[in-house]
Each structure stands twice: as structure tokens, then as C-alpha cells.
Design an enzyme around this catalytic site. Structure first.
Site, PDB file in Angstrom:
ATOM      1  N   ASN A 199      62.754   7.228  78.283  1.00 44.68           N
ATOM      2  CA  ASN A 199      63.523   8.319  76.370  1.00 44.68           C
ATOM      3  C   ASN A 199      62.517   7.628  75.948  1.00 44.68           C
ATOM      4  O   ASN A 199      63.269   6.209  75.066  1.00 44.68           O
ATOM      5  CB  ASN A 199      64.818   7.831  76.189  1.00 44.68           C
ATOM      6  CG  ASN A 199      65.228   8.477  74.544  1.00 44.68           C
ATOM      7  OD1 ASN A 199      64.598   8.794  73.986  1.00 44.68           O
ATOM      8  ND2 ASN A 199      66.833   7.850  74.891  1.00 44.68           N
TER       9      ASN A 199
ATOM     10  N   ARG B  35      63.689  12.843  77.926  1.00 40.55           N
ATOM     11  CA  ARG B  35      64.527  13.460  76.231  1.00 40.55           C
ATOM     12  C   ARG B  35      63.726  13.617  75.482  1.00 40.55           C
ATOM     13  O   ARG B  35      62.644  12.576  75.403  1.00 40.55           O
ATOM     14  CB  ARG B  35      65.454  11.771  76.223  1.00 40.55           C
ATOM     15  CG  ARG B  35      66.037  12.352  74.954  1.00 40.55           C
ATOM     16  CD  ARG B  35      67.184  11.294  73.537  1.00 40.55           C
ATOM     17  NE  ARG B  35      67.199  11.709  72.728  1.00 40.55           N
ATOM     18  CZ  ARG B  35      67.451  11.128  71.994  1.00 40.55           C
ATOM     19  NH1 ARG B  35      67.027  10.093  71.369  1.00 40.55           N
ATOM     20  NH2 ARG B  35      68.510  11.830  70.938  1.00 40.55           N
TER      21      ARG B  35
END
Ligand code: AMP
Length: 402
Positions: A7, A90
Site C-alpha cells: 500500500n 491497494r
């Protein structure tokens, strides 16, 4: 199967390494201050956290440092980086084009770039992470898991704003919604807990963290959501205002002489709990200050809770039924007074809080309402990283079948 979840923020890389045979976390960490001086890697493995000063001028170097750490003979958890069979990224904004987690190819990269103007703080660093991982792990499938994907099922009556049609057609002005991976995770968990199939579950899911959003879920699918074109709309958040009359913007520009950029910064970074309380964006600080008699902090808590209750009331009205209200996120999982207050404000629709149960359900699954509450309220800790890891595993497995 070993899955690496990444992420990337503008100056950070968060990661978790999963062994998907039992969904255990082998390592997790955060590289801070990417592209700045004084980068620090916080790496946790074998129940020990290591803080390592590193030089990470960009995401490519940062990711290489993390991968080297994963195979480090002392603090690493892998013998060889080739043990990684899938990388899950993500990604915040997939626009209208992407409705589910997807193997990354040129087309997906184009979609991420095309939607960068709608998520300028998120999509470019997400893409930097993808490009870094593709070059470091070139033979490993890379999967994008979009925050917007779970909300792609919103019908036009929920996602269209009542503005000229051209704004939508030419500039893509509509409600997209965010935190979709979290709302999807708690929806799946809630179905399990309630003993229903996900297709038959009707829920109101509230992600209450520093950012806050709510989703109305009918038959396991999102039918309405509180965030909009950007994450500014909807609930009161740590530093974001949530809903205001849009005319406030013109009024402050004309009357107070503020520039658009100043108003943008104020509504995103200086409003919400911080703006109302004057104390902090952190609910813990507001609760402490209110206990000591700070009336602004007490008002911030009340406005926050009232807005949540108001949205729940609206979603209750539009759903075909409501099996449960789910709370998650830092505030939802931890803040006893806020959870209690929200339940109290919902007494008109038959919610009856149970204070003892509320005190017990901290950072774990738990029911916080009485047995005779018309709607049960459940706390379900979110786990976006696990959701990304599961999707990555599934996409990689489907590739093998094809
Ligand atoms: P998140 O963005 O999900 O990490 O949530 C962050 C927010 O959760 C913080 O700003 C706090 O307001 C809140 N929070 C975290 N831990 C607690 C706690 N123990 N009690 C109350 N609020 C908390």
C-alpha cells in the site's frame, strides 16, 4: 501461497507478507519518509519490531529495501524472494471502468493513470508502487485491488448528483465512494457471523477511523455510500468536514477572501473533529478533553455521533431490511463513548445498547446491543490487507486455471 501486499502513499510504503495456506502474517511493516531525508523502516517479524534507518529516495529503492529485508538472514522470513507468488496492490481509484480486483496489465495501468485527476494524492503513488514491484518482481503476477470496486454497484439514483448532465458525461462528476475494501471485508465477515449467505445479507456498514464512510448493503451489494467524488463528502472525519452546504465555499471566498486552495485545505485538513474541537483530530484526545470539561470537544463528539446516526437512519429507510449495523475502523473498534452515543441516538428505530457488551467488544468481534434490540449492532475489526491478499490469491489461481 505467499502473497505480498503493498500500500503505497506519497511518502510511505506499508506492506504485509501473508502465508495464504493459513492466512498468517509472516511480516509486516512501514517505510516512512520515502523521497525525503531520514527514511525509517519499521519492520515486524517473529513478534519483534525492528527500526532501521535507510536511504529511500523513491518508491523503487524503498521497495527493494523492503524485499531485501524480507530475505535478510537475521530478520527476514523468506529464504528466497521467489517464494512470493503474488503481489497485491491497494489502489484507490478505479473510476467507472474497474469493478473488481484485476491482474495488472497495460490497460489497468492506463485506468489508474486516467483516474489520477480524481485521486491526485493516491493514484500516482499507488502506481509508483506497482511500477517498483513490477521491476523488482518481474515474473510475479501483480494484482490491483481498488477502494472504489465494492461501490461500483451503486445505482445511478445513488451515484448521480443533481447537476448538469454534462458535468457527469464530460468531467465524470458523480459519487464513487472509498474504503470499499474495508466495507467488503466487514460485509463478508458479517454474513459469516449472522449465518447467512452474503447474497442475502442487508447491512449498514460504518467505517469510522480518521476517514469515515458508510455503506448501505442490500443482498451483499453496495447500494449507497456516504463519500462522493472525493472522500470529503459524508460523515464528520478527523480533519474533513463531511457534508456542508456547497455555498459555504462561495460564501467564504467572497466574504472572507479565501482562495480556492485555502478553502480546499481547510475543509480537508483543518475541519472535522479538529476544526470543531480545536483540540485534535484524534477521537481519544477529544474524549479526554470533553471529560475535563472542554465543551467544544464535547460538541465535536456529539456532531460526529449525530451525523453517523442520521446517515444510519437514512440508509435504514432505503434498505429492503437491515440484519445488522456494523462498526469498524479505529473509532468503531475502540471508542466506547462514541459507539454508545450512536446507539442511544438510534433509539427511535429500536436500537438498544448494552453497555457491558460495548465494554467487552474492543478490537474484536462483538455484539454491543441488547438481545431485544430491533437491529443488532456488531463491532467487526476491519482487515483490508487480508482482503487484498485473498483477492490476489484468487486472481493468481484463476490465471493458473486459464
Ligand atoms: P484509523 O484511521 O482506522 O486508524 O482510526 C484512527 C482513529 O481511531 C484515531 O484518530 C482515533 O480517533 C481513533 N482511535 C484509535 N484508537 C482509539 C481508542 N483506543 N479509543 C478511541 N478512539 C481511538
Amino acid at each position: 501461497m505467499i502473497v505480498f501486499v503493498v500500500n503505497c502513499g506519497s511518502s510511505s510504503i506499508k506492506y504485509q507478507l501473508f502465508d495464504m495456506t493459513d492466512e498468517s502474517v509472516l511480516a509486516r511493516g512501514l517505510l516512512e519518509r520515502v523521497g525525503q531525508s531520514g527514511s525509517v523502516l519499521h519492520h515486524r517479524s517473529n513478534e519483534t519490531t525492528h527500526e532501521i534507518e535507510v536511504d529511500a529516495p523513491n518508491h523503487t529503492v524503498g521497495l527493494k529495501i523492503i524485499l531485501d529485508t524480507l530475505v535478510d538472514p537475521k530478520i527476514g522470513v523468506l529464504k528466497n524472494i521467489e517464494e512470493i507468488e503474488g503481489v497485491g496492490h491497494r489502489v484507490v481509484h478505479g473510476g467507472e471502468q474497474i469493478r473488481e480486483s484485476t491482474l495488472i496489465d497495460e490497460n489497468v495501468i492506463k485506468v489508474i493513470k486516467d483516474n489520477a485527476s480524481l485521486a491526485p494524492l493516491h493514484n500516482p503513488p499507488n502506481l509508483a508502487g506497482i511500477e517498483a514491484a513490477m521491476s523488482a518482481l518481474s515474473n510475479v503476477p501483480q494484482v490491483a485491488v481498488f477502494d472504489t470496486a465494492f461501490l461500483a454497484t451503486l445505482p445511478p439514483r445513488a451515484y448521480r448528483y443533481a447537476v448538469p448532465r454534462q458535468w457527469y458525461e464530460k468531467y465524470r462528476v458523480r459519487r464513487y465512494g472509498f474504503h470499499g475494501t474495508s466495507h467488503r471485508y466487514v460485509t463478508l465477515r458479517a454474513a459469516e457471523i449472522l449465518g447467512k449467505s452474503v447474497e442475502e445479507v442487508n447491512l449498514i456498514t460504518a467505517h469510522l477511523g480518521n476517514g469515515c464512510s458508510m455503506t448501505a448493503v442490500a443482498g451483499g451489494k453496495a447500494i449507497d455510500h456516504s463519500m462522493g467524488l472525493t472522500p470529503l463528502e459524508g460523515l464528520v472525519m478527523g480533519t474533513r468536514s463531511g457534508d456542508i452546504d456547497p455555498a459555504v465555499i462561495f460564501y467564504m471566498a467572497r466574504t472572507a477572501g479565501m482562495s480556492l486552495d485555502e478553502i480546499d485545505t481547510t475543509l480537508n485538513k483543518k475541519s472535522g473533529l479538529l476544526g470543531l474541537s480545536g483540540v485534535s483530530n484524534d477521537m481519544r484526545d477529544c474524549v479526554e478533553a470533553a471529560k475535563k470539561g472542554n465543551t467544544d470537544a464535547a460538541l465535536a463528539m456529539e456532531v460526529f455521533s449525530y451525523r453517523v446516526a442520521k446517515y444510519i437512519g437514512a440508509y435504514f429507510a432505503i434498505l429492503p431490511g437491515c440484519d445488522a449495523i456494523i462498526m469498524t475502523g479505529g473509532i468503531g473498534e475502540n471508542s466506547l463513548p462514541i459507539r454508545l452515543r450512536i446507539c442511544q441516538l438510534l433509539s427511535n428505530i429500536g436500537v438498544i445498547p448494552d453497555e457491558k457488551r460495548n465494554e467487552e467488544a474492543i478490537r474484536k468481534v462483538g455484539l454491543i446491543t441488547a438481545d431485544d434490540s430491533k437491529i443488532p449492532v456488531w463491532i467487526i475489526p476491519t482487515n483490508e490487507e487480508l482482503m487484498i491478499a485473498r483477492d490476489t490469491r484468487d486472481v493468481v489461481k484463476q490465471m493458473a486455471v486459464k
